[in-house]
Design an enzyme around this catalytic site. Structure first.
Site, short mmCIF file in Angstrom:
data_model
loop_
_atom_site.label_atom_id
_atom_site.label_comp_id
_atom_site.label_asym_id
_atom_site.label_seq_id
_atom_site.Cartn_x
_atom_site.Cartn_y
_atom_site.Cartn_z
N LYS A 122 0.85 -1.19 0.00
CA LYS A 122 0.00 0.00 0.00
C LYS A 122 0.89 1.24 0.00
CE LYS A 122 -4.23 -1.80 2.08
NZ LYS A 122 -5.14 -1.31 1.03
N ASP A 171 -0.82 -0.51 -4.31
CA ASP A 171 -2.20 -0.06 -4.19
C ASP A 171 -2.19 1.36 -3.64
OD1 ASP A 171 -4.88 0.35 -3.79
OD2 ASP A 171 -5.15 -1.26 -2.33
N GLU A 221 -3.14 -0.51 -8.22
CA GLU A 221 -4.57 -0.41 -7.98
C GLU A 221 -4.96 1.04 -7.74
OE1 GLU A 221 -6.13 -3.08 -4.99
OE2 GLU A 221 -4.55 -4.54 -5.40
N ASP A 278 -10.36 -0.65 -8.50
CA ASP A 278 -10.80 -1.22 -7.23
C ASP A 278 -12.01 -0.43 -6.74
OD1 ASP A 278 -11.13 -2.20 -4.69
OD2 ASP A 278 -9.11 -1.81 -3.99
N LYS A 300 -14.13 -7.36 -4.66
CA LYS A 300 -14.34 -7.51 -3.22
C LYS A 300 -15.83 -7.75 -2.99
CE LYS A 300 -10.45 -4.53 -2.01
NZ LYS A 300 -10.02 -3.19 -1.59
#
Length: 366
Positions: free
Chosen positions: A169, A199, A225, A250, A277
């Site tokens: 991240k 991400d 992402e 995402d 997700k």
């Protein structure tokens, strides 16, 4: 009446999950998180229980609203006593018909609880080799945001644990420091040894995004992402077209329910990948629509859990396992909590598998 799950009674219980560390994202730091564990029982066979989980993600899920529990309680009361046809497709259609699309995590909870009930209350959502401990799936090792030392320590641990795919991240600390961390990995392992994903959670501005993507490309990354915030379709389309680095959508998918709206989004932006997700996207039925559209347009995809307990993670992993999986999936979040619900899910050498072990639902939810 044969072929029907009759007179189903639903109930739920809040469960407070506590992180082992401060989990940093571009939207803030999480120390704990509430999940709602759903229970489904037929009055005609009360010993068989189906379990699901509604776990809206703070500051991201469209159903992260103040009256969420009130809505869940109302849905449980409204649907208790109803019957459902005894088939996977009928279960998914029943949930789609009876629950508002504005509460995707409730969709997912009811889908999985009913599918578990349908399969005899064995925590089997889908009958696949994964559930029978015959096949594992590759996953990425997740590096959480934090200061440089914290992130470096996570990187060392994930590499030592044998992960061949690392997801970091970014967007919380200085960009140059983040690049230094990526460089640290690349000095030790080339792209043929370790796949790197990042991400950004929408952290880049539209003005700086392309230049940052060009810089990140130097580290032989697999993908990034959501480089910019969702809802900026022309800018995201331009990035996907001009970026030297593959882009995965995402947050961009959240809140889009209609099949034609999904199709228009993908046709407009033309991303290289999408991230699924189920808790955020409306569950299994909705995620299947995204997958079908993506594959028809030659867009890659992978599945990611969204900080659910092992109940939700189990359902997502089993759902993922109905597909021919090649890319590492984002299914390693079961290790995040001090007090996760005991399960047979195991992570070994960068793979998730359904191992030998017992569920601890009754003990934790007593």
């Amino acid at each position: 009446m044969e072929g029907v799950l009759k007179d189903i009674q639903f109930s739920y219980q809040p469960y407070l999950l506590k992180f082992k560390f401060d989990a940093g994202t571009s939207r803030g730091v999480l120390k704990e998180k509430v999940s709602y564990i759903l229970k489904a029982v037929s009055k005609h066979n009360p010993e068989v229980i189906g379990w699901g989980e509604a776990a809206p993600l703070p500051k991201l899920s469209i159903d992260d609203v103040r009256n969420f529990e009130e809505v869940l309680e109302g849905t449980v009361k409204k649907l208790s006593g109803m019957s459902v046809m005894d088939s996977e497709s009928e279960v998914l259609e029943w949930v789609k018909t009876n629950i508002s699309e504005n509460f995707p995590s409730i969709h997912f909870a009811f889908e999985t609880a009913l599918l578990d009930l349908l399969h005899g209350g064995k925590k089997m959502i889908f009958d696949t080799p994964f559930f029978h401990s015959e096949k594992a799936m590759p996953i990425n090792g997740l590096i959480w945001m934090g200061d440089r030392e914290f992130m470096l320590d996570q990187i060392d641990k994930k590499l030592a644990e044998g992960y061949s795919c690392i997801k970091m991240k970014i967007g919380a600390i200085d960009f140059d420091q983040e690049c230094d961390l990526l460089g640290y990995i690349r000095k030790r392992f080339g792209a043929e040894k370790v796949t790197l994903r990042v991400d950004a959670n929408g952290a880049f501005t539209t003005k700086e995004a392309l230049e940052k993507l060009k810089t990140l490309h130097e580290f032989d990354l697999h993908s990034i992402e959501q480089p910019i915030k969702q809802g900026q379709l022309p800018e995201m389309e331009s990035l996907c077209r001009l970026s030297p680095l593959p882009i995965a959508l995402d947050e961009e998918l959240i809140g889009i329910h209609n099949l034609e709206e999904k199709r228009r989004l993908l046709e407009t932006i033309r991303p290289q990948y999408i991230i699924l997700k189920p808790t955020l996207l409306g569950g299994i039925g909705s995620s299947r629509e995204w997958i079908g559209l993506a594959e028809s347009m030659d867009i890659g995809w992978w599945m990611t859990s969204a900080l659910e307990s092992n109940i939700g993670l189990n359902a997502i992993a089993q759902f993922t396992s109905i597909y021919n999986i090649i890319l590492p999936q984002g299914l390693g979040t079961g290790q995040l909590y001090h007090n996760n619900i005991d399960s047979p899910l195991r992570i070994e050498k960068g793979e998730i598998k359904y191992g030998i072990g017992k569920w601890g639902l009754e003990k934790k939810l007593a």
